[in-house]
Design a protein around this motif. Structure first.
Motif: not given
Length: 240
Positions: A123-134, A15-21, A148-156
């Motif tokens: 904000v996404t709900l994902n199956e399995g574990g997360v690796t922090p700090g990858a 599942c993925h949703v927008s923080m503004n909805e 649950i991940n919150g996509i807070v900014n742009v990667s690069g």
């Protein structure tokens, strides 16, 4: 979708949703509740909120944890707050404590991540574990049965500085959304438990409507719930 917190394992987004909805918390809660009812029986449910309050972009986890404590949830144990964050330094110790105190628990990790521009604010709900700090090249253990991940900014490039320059508004809005989601899930699980125990008891009482039925069962079981609440530690503080 995000880089910072992407697990080395391939995971599936449920599942993925927008923080503004306005309906985002309800949609995410419906999805999470469904998966918990399918996968969790008598296990403790742990929410590990990962991050540090020393970086705005990485504070989503601990800010969410603090908001969750304010909700006084009945069905979740919360690790990681602004006062006592769970981060790279104490993550392994925290996981060891969880394993000792809650063997065979179902763990949901909450963490910030970086992603594509068009996905910032999701904000996404994902199956399995997360690796922090990858993305920071940190070798940390995978956390969670779901995350649950919150996509807070742009990667690069220069992701450390990107996290430092993330808007607090974005983090606070996402944290509120995730906390509201868990509150809705908690209420749904508690209501289901009350109905199940009420049916088993087969109380000889006549009710005029469903609201009266729910109210009676809640009052009749309040002493039991209070006793269980005292037996549970709803959060674990570890000062670092």
């Amino acid at each position: 979708m995000g880089k910072k917190a992407v697990s080395r394992e391939t995971y599936r987004t449920h599942c993925h949703v927008s923080m503004n909805e306005p309906e985002s918390a309800g949609e995410l809660a419906k999805c999470l509740t469904s998966h918990l009812r399918e996968r969790v029986t008598d296990e403790d449910i742990i929410v590990v909120c990962i991050g540090t309050d020393r970086s705005t972009g990485d504070s989503l986890g601990p800010l969410t944890g603090s908001k969750l404590l304010e909700k006084r949830l009945e069905n979740f144990y919360v690790y990681g707050t602004l006062q006592y964050p769970v981060h790279a330094v104490n993550l392994e110790e925290t996981l060891s404590l969880i394993e000792a105190d809650h063997p065979h628990a179902f763990v949901i990790a909450v963490d910030a991540c970086l992603g594509y521009l068009q996905n910032v604010g999701k904000v996404t709900l994902n199956e399995g574990g997360v690796t922090p700090g990858a993305a920071m090249k940190k070798k940390l253990p995978i956390v969670g049965d779901m995350h649950i991940n919150g996509i807070v900014n742009v990667s690069g490039m220069m992701e450390y500085f990107v996290l430092q320059n993330t808007r607090l508004y974005t983090i606070n809005t996402m944290a509120s959304l995730i906390a509201d989601t868990f509150l809705l899930v908690d209420q749904s699980l508690s209501k289901q438990d009350i109905l199940r125990r009420g049916k088993a008891a087969a109380l000889p009482v006549t009710f005029h409507n469903d609201d009266d039925h729910i109210r009676f069962l809640r009052e009749a079981s309040s002493a039991e719930q209070a006793d269980n609440k005292h037996k549970k530690s709803h959060h674990r503080y570890r000062r670092k």
